[in-house]
Design a protein around this motif. Structure first.
Motif, PDB file in Angstrom:
ATOM      1  N   GLY A  44       6.596   0.017  -7.433  1.00 23.88           N
ATOM      2  CA  GLY A  44       5.337   0.024  -6.694  1.00 23.88           C
ATOM      3  C   GLY A  44       4.474   1.148  -7.205  1.00 23.88           C
ATOM      4  O   GLY A  44       4.961   2.041  -7.895  1.00 23.88           O
ATOM      5  N   SER A  48       3.136   5.024  -3.082  1.00 25.03           N
ATOM      6  CA  SER A  48       3.381   3.917  -2.160  1.00 25.03           C
ATOM      7  C   SER A  48       4.533   4.206  -1.199  1.00 25.03           C
ATOM      8  O   SER A  48       4.770   3.442  -0.270  1.00 25.03           O
ATOM      9  CB  SER A  48       3.650   2.634  -2.944  1.00 25.03           C
ATOM     10  N   ASP A 220       4.006  -1.167  -1.438  1.00 26.75           N
ATOM     11  CA  ASP A 220       2.617  -0.742  -1.572  1.00 26.75           C
ATOM     12  C   ASP A 220       2.150  -0.152  -0.246  1.00 26.75           C
ATOM     13  O   ASP A 220       2.392  -0.736   0.810  1.00 26.75           O
ATOM     14  CB  ASP A 220       1.751  -1.945  -1.984  1.00 26.75           C
ATOM     15  N   ARG A 221       1.519   0.973  -0.293  1.00 32.51           N
ATOM     16  CA  ARG A 221       0.994   1.648   0.902  1.00 32.51           C
ATOM     17  C   ARG A 221       2.001   1.707   2.035  1.00 32.51           C
ATOM     18  O   ARG A 221       1.688   1.380   3.181  1.00 32.51           O
ATOM     19  CB  ARG A 221      -0.272   0.947   1.389  1.00 32.51           C
TER      20      ARG A 221
END
Ligand SMILES: Nc1ncnc2c1ncn2[C@@H]1O[C@H](COP(=O)(O)OP(=O)(O)O)[C@@H](O)[C@H]1O
Ligand SMILES: [Mg+2]
Lengths: 252, 256
Positions: A44, A48, A220-221
């Motif tokens: 990622g 992240s 992600d995030r």
């Protein structure tokens, strides 16, 4: 290892786990199960939450919501549980983090001696065994500063193995290495995987992911966006962010 | 010219034994204060780093109080005010020792703190990931890397505590400075005796510095190569400079 895979207790089970740094949520509602013998690759974009996630597994970071269970042991404030989990889980860092004031051999014997109360000769015999395994027994008397990055990282792997972990965590183990040294470290990790070690590897080495992983997790995030076997992950990514990421990593 | 011809150093030899015993008093006070200050300062540094604010704040207050008020005043407080408050009476030497030890402890605390925080976080993390407990991490991983780092500034503190003893004559302590002062008023050979004292301080100071350099050669420089902090020049400079704000009698050794 066959005994381990016969039992159905997950090596790692994470349910509804979230973590914040102050007001900033780093990890959001993570669900992840790793069975004994599984080889998980986590990838990622930078930032992240990959490092934070695997550092929660041995409690280098604490989570605020949800549960993490390692080999049936629940990770909470209980120090005894934390100690028990750390005995099961080895970790390899991007920066190696070898102890610079100790020789390679001493690096490998320190924890077995202080934590497992092993005798000096037993600890040294075991250290030499694992140094052979990572193919640098001849460096045992040197100090970390005298070794190349690739050699240092292999020592770091041997040092972890000396504690007989059932699970190994790797946080970008080749990211700090010159290109010509990446292979020797990945080869060592591949050997380990072939012996049935349960592994969670944060890496951008997609070749390694294809060859060795049985599952790839994309983050992600702070969220797990997608997790799939490598073939599906690389050939048929579902999420647009996964596609974008793969384009960037594999593209050029 | 007249001043020079009027000088007479012969009484100095006559008073060599009082001067000698003054020096002995000075040396053991400095040595004892330093020996107390190293473990005490280390303890306070640990409180500063690992303690919560309840531990942290009082230590910070203590260190600042010790560093930013004169030792002379501290000695007077401890000898005259403390008995009034606590009801305990101290002999002048005891009060002087307490004052000097506390004062030097504050500087050692700063030096140790800078040294400990210069060790990269990854060191402790690797050790904890291996299952080591806090105590084991501290003794086997952190401190062996801290010592070579703090050796030069600690050497400076040692030399400083030697020179700080001159202030303790404010109490009835017979250190070299006080003895010099008394003899000079007795003989009216003020210039000769103070100059003699200065030469003695200079020689002992040089000797101490030399000793510190030897210890450093043996344990500092070579071991520094094996400290995870070696690449971290900024923290290293901070560790060395921590004592620079305080009393410093010698230049820090040049970086090589
Ligand atoms: N100690 C910390 N305090 C505050 N924010 C942090 C801390 N550690 C990491 N972060 C933030 O958390 C996010 C995730 O970091 P990390 O897990 O290191 O990401 P990755 O390993 O995927 O690059 C980043 O935005 C980072 O800035
Ligand atoms: Mg990371």
């Amino acid at each position: 290892m066959t005994a381990a895979s016969a039992t159905r207790t997950p090596a790692i089970r994470i349910e509804g786990m979230s973590k914040w740094y102050g007001a900033f949520q780093v990890l959001a509602d993570i669900d992840l199960t790793v069975m004994p013998g599984d080889r998980l690759v986590v990838c990622g974009p930078s930032g992240s939450g990959k490092s934070t996630l695997i550092r929660c597994i041995n409690r280098l970071e604490e989570h605020q919501e949800g549960t993490i269970t390692v080999d049936g042991i629940r990770l909470d404030e209980n120090t005894r549980n934390i100690d028990a989990v750390r005995k099961e889980v080895g970790m390899v860092f991007q920066q190696f983090n070898l102890f610079p004031h100790l020789t390679i051999l001493e690096n490998c014997t320190l924890a077995p001696r202080t934590v497992r109360r092993m005798s000096k000769s037993d600890a040294e015999a075991r250290a030499m065994h694992y140094l052979h395994k990572v193919r640098i027994p001849e460096q045992a008397g040197k100090y970390p500063g005298q070794l190349s990055g690739g050699q240092q990282q292999r020592v770091a792997i041997a040092r972890s193995l000396c504690m007989d972990p059932r699970i190994m965590l790797f946080d970008e183990p080749t990211s700090a290495l010159d290109p010509e040294m990446i292979k020797e470290v990945l080869d060592t990790m591949t050997d380990l995987a072939q012996e049935g070690m349960t592994m969670v590897v944060v890496t951008h080495e997609m070749g390694f992911a294809r060859r060795v992983a049985d599952r790839v997790v994309f983050m992600d995030r702070g969220r797990i966006v997608e997790q799939k076997p490598p073939e599906d992950f690389f050939n048929a990514p579902e999420h647009p962010r996964t596609k974008l990421f793969l384009d960037q990593v594999l593209g050029h | 010219m007249e001043f020079l011809t009027s000088l007479d150093f012969s009484p100095v030899w006559q008073y060599r034994w009082p001067l000698f015993w003054g020096l002995v008093e000075t040396l053991w006070m400095a040595a004892l204060a330093f020996a107390i200050a190293v473990p005490a300062g280390l303890g306070l540094a640990l409180g500063r780093i690992y303690g919560g604010w309840l531990v942290n704040l009082p230590i910070m207050a203590f260190v600042d109080l010790m560093r930013f008020t004169p030792l002379l005043v501290q000695a007077v407080w401890i000898h005259f005010a403390l008995p009034a408050v606590t009801g305990m009476n101290f002999a002048a030497t005891q009060s002087a020792m307490i004052a000097l030890s506390l004062h030097v402890t504050a500087y050692v605390c700063d030096v140790m703190r800078a040294g400990i925080i210069a060790i990269p976080k990854g060191q402790g993390e690797a050790a904890r990931a291996l299952g080591m407990k806090r105590r084991a991490v501290f003794f086997h991983v952190t401190m062996p890397q801290v010592w070579p780092l703090v050796l030069p500034p600690l050497g400076n503190v040692a030399v400083a505590s030697f020179k700080l003893t001159t202030i303790l004559g404010i109490l009835a302590v017979d250190d070299l400075m006080k003895v010099t002062n008394r003899i000079s008023t007795l003989t009216f050979r003020t210039f000769e005796f103070y100059t003699t004292a200065a030469v003695i301080y200079l020689l002992v100071g040089l000797l101490l510095t030399f000793a510190v350099h030897r210890v450093e050669r043996r344990f500092g420089a070579s071991r520094l190569e094996r400290s995870a902090a070696r690449a971290d020049r900024a923290s290293l400079a901070a560790a060395r400079g921590a004592v620079a704000a305080g009393p410093r009698t010698v230049e820090p050794p040049p970086d090589r």
